[in-house]
Enzyme design. Structure first.
Site, PDB file in Angstrom:
ATOM      1  N   THR A 262       0.831  -1.206   0.000  1.00 53.39           N
ATOM      2  CA  THR A 262       0.000   0.000   0.000  1.00 53.39           C
ATOM      3  C   THR A 262       0.863   1.253   0.000  1.00 53.39           C
ATOM      4  O   THR A 262       0.587   2.228  -0.717  1.00 53.39           O
ATOM      5  CB  THR A 262      -0.902   0.010   1.259  1.00 53.39           C
ATOM      6  OG1 THR A 262      -1.650  -1.195   1.269  1.00 53.39           O
ATOM      7  CG2 THR A 262      -1.822   1.206   1.290  1.00 53.39           C
TER       8      THR A 262
ATOM      9  N   ILE B 164       0.655  -6.607  10.940  1.00 56.18           N
ATOM     10  CA  ILE B 164       0.894  -7.378  12.164  1.00 56.18           C
ATOM     11  C   ILE B 164       2.312  -7.944  12.158  1.00 56.18           C
ATOM     12  O   ILE B 164       2.829  -8.329  13.187  1.00 56.18           O
ATOM     13  CB  ILE B 164      -0.123  -8.525  12.362  1.00 56.18           C
ATOM     14  CG1 ILE B 164      -0.025  -9.579  11.254  1.00 56.18           C
ATOM     15  CG2 ILE B 164      -1.533  -7.998  12.487  1.00 56.18           C
ATOM     16  CD1 ILE B 164      -0.702 -10.891  11.621  1.00 56.18           C
ATOM     17  N   ASP B 165       2.935  -8.012  10.962  1.00 62.65           N
ATOM     18  CA  ASP B 165       4.268  -8.618  10.856  1.00 62.65           C
ATOM     19  C   ASP B 165       5.372  -7.740  11.456  1.00 62.65           C
ATOM     20  O   ASP B 165       6.467  -8.225  11.713  1.00 62.65           O
ATOM     21  CB  ASP B 165       4.616  -8.891   9.389  1.00 62.65           C
ATOM     22  CG  ASP B 165       3.740  -9.962   8.770  1.00 62.65           C
ATOM     23  OD1 ASP B 165       2.995 -10.619   9.513  1.00 62.65           O
ATOM     24  OD2 ASP B 165       3.801 -10.137   7.537  1.00 62.65           O
TER      25      ASP B 165
ATOM     26  N   ARG C 149       3.336 -34.728  24.651  1.00 56.22           N
ATOM     27  CA  ARG C 149       3.382 -34.477  23.207  1.00 56.22           C
ATOM     28  C   ARG C 149       4.319 -33.328  22.848  1.00 56.22           C
ATOM     29  O   ARG C 149       4.582 -32.453  23.676  1.00 56.22           O
ATOM     30  CB  ARG C 149       1.988 -34.050  22.710  1.00 56.22           C
ATOM     31  CG  ARG C 149       1.063 -35.196  22.479  1.00 56.22           C
ATOM     32  CD  ARG C 149      -0.317 -34.694  22.096  1.00 56.22           C
ATOM     33  NE  ARG C 149      -1.161 -35.809  21.754  1.00 56.22           N
ATOM     34  CZ  ARG C 149      -2.472 -35.813  21.816  1.00 56.22           C
ATOM     35  NH1 ARG C 149      -3.128 -34.741  22.228  1.00 56.22           N
ATOM     36  NH2 ARG C 149      -3.162 -36.879  21.475  1.00 56.22           N
TER      37      ARG C 149
ATOM     38  N   ILE D  31      -6.621 -15.920  13.160  1.00 55.56           N
ATOM     39  CA  ILE D  31      -7.006 -15.574  14.544  1.00 55.56           C
ATOM     40  C   ILE D  31      -6.098 -14.452  15.061  1.00 55.56           C
ATOM     41  O   ILE D  31      -6.517 -13.582  15.815  1.00 55.56           O
ATOM     42  CB  ILE D  31      -6.882 -16.826  15.451  1.00 55.56           C
ATOM     43  CG1 ILE D  31      -7.982 -17.816  15.105  1.00 55.56           C
ATOM     44  CG2 ILE D  31      -6.926 -16.465  16.926  1.00 55.56           C
ATOM     45  CD1 ILE D  31      -7.843 -19.158  15.780  1.00 55.56           C
TER      46      ILE D  31
HETATM   47  O1  F6P Z   1       1.158  -9.302   6.055  1.00 57.90           O
HETATM   48  C1  F6P Z   1       0.267  -9.661   7.041  1.00 57.90           C
HETATM   49  C2  F6P Z   1      -0.148 -11.108   6.924  1.00 57.90           C
HETATM   50  O2  F6P Z   1      -1.030 -11.390   7.986  1.00 57.90           O
HETATM   51  C3  F6P Z   1       1.015 -12.096   6.895  1.00 57.90           C
HETATM   52  O3  F6P Z   1       1.529 -12.391   8.172  1.00 57.90           O
HETATM   53  C4  F6P Z   1       0.369 -13.288   6.231  1.00 57.90           C
HETATM   54  O4  F6P Z   1       1.297 -14.092   5.585  1.00 57.90           O
HETATM   55  C5  F6P Z   1      -0.549 -12.637   5.241  1.00 57.90           C
HETATM   56  O5  F6P Z   1      -0.847 -11.347   5.717  1.00 57.90           O
HETATM   57  C6  F6P Z   1      -1.819 -13.431   5.000  1.00 57.90           C
HETATM   58  O6  F6P Z   1      -2.540 -12.801   4.022  1.00 57.90           O
HETATM   59  P1  F6P Z   1      -4.005 -13.253   3.579  1.00 57.90           P
HETATM   60  O7  F6P Z   1      -4.966 -12.690   4.568  1.00 57.90           O
HETATM   61  O8  F6P Z   1      -4.167 -12.692   2.225  1.00 57.90           O
HETATM   62  O9  F6P Z   1      -4.024 -14.760   3.631  1.00 57.90           O
END
Ligand code: F6P
Length: 343
Positions: free
Chosen positions: A106, A127-128, A163, A274
């Site tokens: 973006t 979130i990354d 486990r 989640i």
């Molecule tokens: O970039 C944020 C993120 O949540 C990544 O951690 C993840 O790989 C990706 O988006 C998942 O994207 P989508 O919601 O398109 O599956």
């Protein structure tokens, strides 16, 4: 002044807090109005917009996950082909400046619009936590809290059943969520994309735990983690139409390999979306609100071609260019520190 805003890319807890921060600041500090485009760049191109008022509804969205504007992804070629339409739509809505809220893709789009004459301010979101220009992105703290809570719960069931439980968390190119949740949750091993892993090291750590009498183990696997070359099968998938790598379920691949080598009972939990859903943590609400307030002020001060960023305690403006220049990866020393707690 009339501002426009939109949220684009994957959703993220705190997006609504940014929108609220923009709308309330624009109204209270400058008497300005704000229009929101729906579903990211697509809504801007299709001229789907809603007026956002400084009212009880906007006030109430602080706690809400997701984005009230909706989000989406648009292929860069389609986006660039729509420049004239975007300009027409913004002119038609009498918009003076655009605040784009999103991740790397973006912000690249925002930079391109800025280079093509549209007054833009960016707000980094993911979130990354992989945007190098800022210390933290909102949504990261929420994702880490969700993952940590899951790991806490998995300890007791893993211990009861002797486990090994593999927890796969998000993290496409970087392992910040895995690193932090693994450390906070007392995981016994964590693998991240930045450091290709040797499955033999994970097995050694697990075997040692069983021999010492702690007959269970928790292994956190970032979805983008990859094995060291020549150590085991399995890797990343192909690129999708947006250039994003697809994943083959590295958590399950690791689980299968541990089971094959050690014979223990191994199960996998994939946390997936989640981690992105639900109400933001207090930290993310505060960071997102501050980003919204500062982005609205930046637009009113004509500080365009910039992006808000957290540096230490302060929100500062950085050139949009720097926000997209590189990914913020986990430095080696941080992983070495995490390793001290493995096993
Ligand atoms: O970039 C944020 C993120 O949540 C990544 O951690 C993840 O790989 C990706 O988006 C998942 O994207 P989508 O919601 O398109 O599956």
């Amino acid at each position: 002044m009339r501002l426009a805003t939109l949220t684009s890319g994957g959703d993220c807890p705190g997006l609504n807090a940014v929108i609220r921060g923009i709308v309330r600041t624009a109204s209270a500090e400058y008497g300005s109005t704000v229009v929101g485009y729906q579903d990211g760049w697509v809504g801007l191109m299709e001229d789907r917009r809603v007026d956002l008022y400084d009212d009880a509804f906007i006030d109430s969205i602080l706690l809400r996950g997701g984005t009230i504007l909706g989000t989406g992804r648009l292929h860069p070629d389609k986006f660039k082909a729509g420049l004239d339409t975007i300009k027409e739509n913004l002119a038609d809505a009498e918009v003076d400046a655009l605040i784009a809220i999103g991740g790397e893709g973006t912000l690249k789009g925002a930079k391109w619009l800025s280079d093509n004459g549209i007054p833009v301010v960016g707000v980094p979101k993911t979130i990354d936590n992989d945007v190098a220009a800022t210390d933290y992105t909102f949504g990261f703290d929420t994702a880490v809290s969700v993952a940590t809570d899951a790991i806490d719960r998995l300890h007791t069931t893993a211990e009861s059943h002797n486990r090994i439980l593999i927890v796969e968390v998000m993290g496409r190119h970087v392992g910040w969520i895995a690193l932090h949740a693994g450390m906070a949750g007392g995981a016994h091993y964590t693998v991240i994309p930045e450091e290709p892993f040797d499955i033999a090291d994970i097995c050694k750590a697990m075997e040692r735990r069983f021999q010492m009498g702690e007959k269970y183990g928790i292994v956190v696997v970032a979805e983008g983690a990859i094995p060291k070359e020549g150590t085991m099968d399995g890797g990343l998938g192909e690129e999708d139409e947006f250039g994003h790598i697809t994943f083959n379920g590295m958590g399950q691949i690791v689980a299968d390999e541990i089971k094959k080598r050690l014979g223990y009972d191994v199960r996998t939990t994939v946390l997936g979306h989640i981690q992105r859903g639900g109400t933001p943590t207090a930290y993310d609400r505060v960071l997102a609100t501050r980003y919204g307030v500062h982005a609205a002020r930046a637009a009113h001060n004509n500080n365009f071609d910039t992006c808000v960023a957290l540096h230490g305690e302060n929100i500062e403006l950085v050139p949009l260019e720097s926000a997209i220049a590189q990914l913020k990866t986990v430095p080696e020393h941080r992983y070495t520190t995490a390793k001290a707690m493995f096993g």
